[in-house]
Design a protein around this motif. Structure first.
Motif, PDB file in Angstrom:
ATOM      1  N   PRO A 176       0.295  -1.344   0.368  1.00  0.00           N
ATOM      2  CA  PRO A 176      -0.092   0.026  -0.314  1.00  0.00           C
ATOM      3  C   PRO A 176       0.735   1.223   0.220  1.00  0.00           C
ATOM      4  O   PRO A 176       0.699   1.938  -0.418  1.00  0.00           O
ATOM      5  CB  PRO A 176      -0.473  -0.434   0.987  1.00  0.00           C
ATOM      6  N   GLU A 177       2.298   1.523   0.527  1.00  0.00           N
ATOM      7  CA  GLU A 177       2.659   2.620   0.669  1.00  0.00           C
ATOM      8  C   GLU A 177       4.643   1.475   1.193  1.00  0.00           C
ATOM      9  O   GLU A 177       4.466   0.820   1.112  1.00  0.00           O
ATOM     10  CB  GLU A 177       2.669   3.176   2.267  1.00  0.00           C
ATOM     11  N   MET A 178       5.327   3.086   0.166  1.00  0.00           N
ATOM     12  CA  MET A 178       6.716   2.298   0.238  1.00  0.00           C
ATOM     13  C   MET A 178       7.700   3.876   0.067  1.00  0.00           C
ATOM     14  O   MET A 178       6.590   5.355  -0.461  1.00  0.00           O
ATOM     15  CB  MET A 178       7.193   2.214  -1.388  1.00  0.00           C
ATOM     16  N   SER A 179       8.616   3.848   0.529  1.00  0.00           N
ATOM     17  CA  SER A 179       9.210   5.813   0.792  1.00  0.00           C
ATOM     18  C   SER A 179      10.321   4.988   0.573  1.00  0.00           C
ATOM     19  O   SER A 179      10.830   3.967   1.370  1.00  0.00           O
ATOM     20  CB  SER A 179       9.038   5.617   2.719  1.00  0.00           C
ATOM     21  N   VAL A 180      11.376   5.535  -0.686  1.00  0.00           N
ATOM     22  CA  VAL A 180      13.006   5.628  -0.414  1.00  0.00           C
ATOM     23  C   VAL A 180      13.815   6.810   0.079  1.00  0.00           C
ATOM     24  O   VAL A 180      12.571   8.145  -0.297  1.00  0.00           O
ATOM     25  CB  VAL A 180      13.187   4.999  -1.471  1.00  0.00           C
ATOM     26  N   ASP A 226      17.643   5.792  -9.476  1.00  0.00           N
ATOM     27  CA  ASP A 226      18.115   7.427  -8.927  1.00  0.00           C
ATOM     28  C   ASP A 226      16.812   8.345  -8.800  1.00  0.00           C
ATOM     29  O   ASP A 226      16.364   8.412  -9.609  1.00  0.00           O
ATOM     30  CB  ASP A 226      18.711   7.728 -10.994  1.00  0.00           C
ATOM     31  N   SER A 227      15.241   7.416  -7.910  1.00  0.00           N
ATOM     32  CA  SER A 227      14.320   8.071  -7.455  1.00  0.00           C
ATOM     33  C   SER A 227      14.711  10.045  -7.671  1.00  0.00           C
ATOM     34  O   SER A 227      15.821   9.911  -6.983  1.00  0.00           O
ATOM     35  CB  SER A 227      13.546   6.980  -6.680  1.00  0.00           C
ATOM     36  N   GLN A 228      13.309  10.062  -8.097  1.00  0.00           N
ATOM     37  CA  GLN A 228      13.591  11.120  -7.774  1.00  0.00           C
ATOM     38  C   GLN A 228      12.249  12.748  -7.049  1.00  0.00           C
ATOM     39  O   GLN A 228      11.337  11.409  -7.043  1.00  0.00           O
ATOM     40  CB  GLN A 228      13.582  12.378  -9.378  1.00  0.00           C
ATOM     41  N   LEU A 229      12.016  13.240  -6.734  1.00  0.00           N
ATOM     42  CA  LEU A 229      11.557  13.856  -5.455  1.00  0.00           C
ATOM     43  C   LEU A 229      10.176  14.038  -6.462  1.00  0.00           C
ATOM     44  O   LEU A 229       8.986  13.783  -6.204  1.00  0.00           O
ATOM     45  CB  LEU A 229      11.736  15.471  -5.164  1.00  0.00           C
ATOM     46  N   GLY A 230      10.281  14.220  -7.896  1.00  0.00           N
ATOM     47  CA  GLY A 230       9.114  14.303  -8.774  1.00  0.00           C
ATOM     48  C   GLY A 230       8.094  12.781  -8.803  1.00  0.00           C
ATOM     49  O   GLY A 230       7.601  13.054  -9.516  1.00  0.00           O
ATOM     50  N   ASP A 231       9.061  12.042  -8.438  1.00  0.00           N
ATOM     51  CA  ASP A 231       8.371  10.234  -8.746  1.00  0.00           C
ATOM     52  C   ASP A 231       7.582  10.675  -7.407  1.00  0.00           C
ATOM     53  O   ASP A 231       6.854   9.120  -7.818  1.00  0.00           O
ATOM     54  CB  ASP A 231       9.865   9.552  -8.497  1.00  0.00           C
ATOM     55  N   THR A 232       7.685  11.507  -6.911  1.00  0.00           N
ATOM     56  CA  THR A 232       6.090  10.980  -5.313  1.00  0.00           C
ATOM     57  C   THR A 232       5.017  10.736  -5.829  1.00  0.00           C
ATOM     58  O   THR A 232       4.555  11.705  -7.021  1.00  0.00           O
ATOM     59  CB  THR A 232       6.548  12.172  -4.624  1.00  0.00           C
ATOM     60  N   ALA A 233       4.498   9.740  -6.122  1.00  0.00           N
ATOM     61  CA  ALA A 233       2.542   9.829  -6.433  1.00  0.00           C
ATOM     62  C   ALA A 233       1.679   8.325  -5.915  1.00  0.00           C
ATOM     63  O   ALA A 233       3.113   6.944  -6.264  1.00  0.00           O
ATOM     64  CB  ALA A 233       3.068   9.614  -8.237  1.00  0.00           C
ATOM     65  N   MET A 234       0.892   8.235  -6.585  1.00  0.00           N
ATOM     66  CA  MET A 234      -0.245   7.059  -6.721  1.00  0.00           C
ATOM     67  C   MET A 234       0.683   6.031  -8.032  1.00  0.00           C
ATOM     68  O   MET A 234       0.456   6.524  -8.846  1.00  0.00           O
ATOM     69  CB  MET A 234      -1.266   7.403  -6.636  1.00  0.00           C
ATOM     70  N   TYR A 235       0.863   4.841  -7.938  1.00  0.00           N
ATOM     71  CA  TYR A 235       1.491   3.621  -8.784  1.00  0.00           C
ATOM     72  C   TYR A 235       0.571   3.160  -8.520  1.00  0.00           C
ATOM     73  O   TYR A 235       0.084   1.662  -7.948  1.00  0.00           O
ATOM     74  CB  TYR A 235       3.146   3.773  -8.769  1.00  0.00           C
ATOM     75  N   PHE A 236      -0.485   2.545 -10.498  1.00  0.00           N
ATOM     76  CA  PHE A 236      -0.881   1.571 -10.106  1.00  0.00           C
ATOM     77  C   PHE A 236      -0.887   0.688 -11.236  1.00  0.00           C
ATOM     78  O   PHE A 236      -0.428   1.242 -12.556  1.00  0.00           O
ATOM     79  CB  PHE A 236      -2.681   2.556 -10.536  1.00  0.00           C
ATOM     80  N   GLY A 258      -4.910  -2.767  -9.562  1.00  0.00           N
ATOM     81  CA  GLY A 258      -4.560  -2.738  -8.602  1.00  0.00           C
ATOM     82  C   GLY A 258      -4.978  -2.145  -8.490  1.00  0.00           C
ATOM     83  O   GLY A 258      -5.798  -0.352  -7.762  1.00  0.00           O
ATOM     84  N   GLN A 259      -4.542  -2.080  -6.557  1.00  0.00           N
ATOM     85  CA  GLN A 259      -5.038  -1.127  -5.226  1.00  0.00           C
ATOM     86  C   GLN A 259      -3.960   0.515  -5.380  1.00  0.00           C
ATOM     87  O   GLN A 259      -4.873   0.863  -4.520  1.00  0.00           O
ATOM     88  CB  GLN A 259      -5.125  -2.037  -4.356  1.00  0.00           C
ATOM     89  N   GLY A 260      -3.555  -0.090  -5.711  1.00  0.00           N
ATOM     90  CA  GLY A 260      -2.510   0.703  -6.014  1.00  0.00           C
ATOM     91  C   GLY A 260      -0.977   0.866  -5.008  1.00  0.00           C
ATOM     92  O   GLY A 260      -1.491   0.180  -3.754  1.00  0.00           O
ATOM     93  N   THR A 261       0.026   1.383  -4.643  1.00  0.00           N
ATOM     94  CA  THR A 261       1.052   2.211  -4.096  1.00  0.00           C
ATOM     95  C   THR A 261       1.653   3.406  -3.979  1.00  0.00           C
ATOM     96  O   THR A 261       1.232   3.685  -5.123  1.00  0.00           O
ATOM     97  CB  THR A 261       2.316   1.140  -4.363  1.00  0.00           C
ATOM     98  N   ARG A 262       0.884   3.643  -3.021  1.00  0.00           N
ATOM     99  CA  ARG A 262       1.513   5.173  -2.451  1.00  0.00           C
ATOM    100  C   ARG A 262       3.574   5.666  -2.004  1.00  0.00           C
ATOM    101  O   ARG A 262       3.825   5.020  -1.396  1.00  0.00           O
ATOM    102  CB  ARG A 262       0.535   5.543  -1.479  1.00  0.00           C
ATOM    103  N   LEU A 263       3.236   5.982  -3.003  1.00  0.00           N
ATOM    104  CA  LEU A 263       5.256   6.060  -2.984  1.00  0.00           C
ATOM    105  C   LEU A 263       5.848   7.430  -2.771  1.00  0.00           C
ATOM    106  O   LEU A 263       5.824   8.246  -3.801  1.00  0.00           O
ATOM    107  CB  LEU A 263       5.695   5.438  -4.739  1.00  0.00           C
ATOM    108  N   THR A 264       6.591   7.522  -1.611  1.00  0.00           N
ATOM    109  CA  THR A 264       7.107   9.142  -1.741  1.00  0.00           C
ATOM    110  C   THR A 264       8.954   9.010  -1.929  1.00  0.00           C
ATOM    111  O   THR A 264       8.916   7.472  -1.165  1.00  0.00           O
ATOM    112  CB  THR A 264       7.177   8.984   0.288  1.00  0.00           C
ATOM    113  N   ILE A 265       9.122   9.577  -2.207  1.00  0.00           N
ATOM    114  CA  ILE A 265      10.827  10.099  -2.232  1.00  0.00           C
ATOM    115  C   ILE A 265      11.578  11.530  -1.699  1.00  0.00           C
ATOM    116  O   ILE A 265      10.494  11.987  -1.227  1.00  0.00           O
ATOM    117  CB  ILE A 265      11.152  10.325  -3.772  1.00  0.00           C
TER     118      ILE A 265
END
Lengths: 120, 115
Positions: free
Chosen positions: B9-13, B81-91, B106-113
């Motif tokens: 459901p959520e990820m953070s890197v 090479d994740s960037q701040l602008g990659d912060t989003a919901m991913y489906f 799918g249910q979606g994954t909330r990714l926070t950079i």
């Protein structure tokens, strides 16, 4: 540039009201879709249309109807809004075949920016 | 019927790290498309990458790549090479190759950079 426009970004309605959500596309696409998006559930298909006056039920059509009188416009109707219809509603469109990029456009959907509907 | 499952459901890197989002699906179709869509706070759905099931080669778009395992019905997204602008919901989404172009999400994954 491709554009799918949803008439309202935010909408607040009362229980029992009749609600119209409008979607317009400027790409002469045959197919149009309505999805609702809920946390933890992703996007679920409500209705879709592959031609003027044609419609088919998606996975969760209960409580909704649609209208497509013109090719560019696809309306979602909540006949009697209920609180469990509070959600984000997303419209999308696509071309059936061919297009300027040939087969590359066949499976690509273009989305509007969504309408956040609150039913109180 | 097809189903798509995103179990995170959520990820953070941290910025500049590599992150992998998981997706599994179930279908009896032999030919289909798989997609990853990104939905930033603007709510605009953006197509990140697509994969055609009959192609064995994994799709790549700049920093985004997929690991498509057809037998395992798995379709993960790797962001390098994740960037701040990659912060989003991913489906993650599925579409049959023939017939109406209906996407199953799918249910979606909330990714926070994080900076």
């Amino acid at each position: 540039d491709v554009k799918v426009t949803q008439s309202s970004r935010y909408l607040v309605k009362r229980t029992g009201e009749k609600v119209f959500l409008e979607c317009v596309q400027d790409m002469d696409h045959e197919n149009m879709f309505w999805y609702r998006q809920d946390p933890g559930l992703g996007l679920r298909l409500i209705y879709f249309s592959y031609d003027v006056k044609m419609k088919e039920k998606g996975d969760i059509p209960e409580g909704y109807s649609v209208s497509r009188e013109k090719k560019e416009r696809f309306s979602l109707i909540l006949e009697s809004a209920s609180t469990n219809q509070t959600s984000m509603y997303l419209c999308a469109s696509s071309q059936t075949n061919g297009g300027s990029e040939g087969g590359a456009l066949n499976e690509k959907l273009f989305f509007g920016s969504g309408t956040q509907l609150s039913v109180l | 019927a097809q189903t798509v499952t995103q179990s995170q459901p959520e990820m953070s890197v941290q910025e500049a790290e590599t992150v992998t989002l998981s997706c599994t699906y179930d279908t009896s179709e032999s030919n289909y498309y798989l997609f990853w869509y990104k939905q930033p706070p603007s709510r605009q759905m953006i197509l990140v990458i697509r994969q055609e099931a009959y192609k064995q080669q994994n799709a790549t778009e700049n920093r985004f790549s997929v690991n498509f395992q057809k037998a395992a019905k798995s379709f993960s997204l790797k962001i390098s090479d994740s960037q701040l602008g990659d912060t989003a919901m991913y489906f993650c989404a599925f579409m049959k190759h023939a017939g109406a172009q209906k996407l199953v999400f799918g249910q979606g994954t909330r990714l926070t950079i994080n900076p």
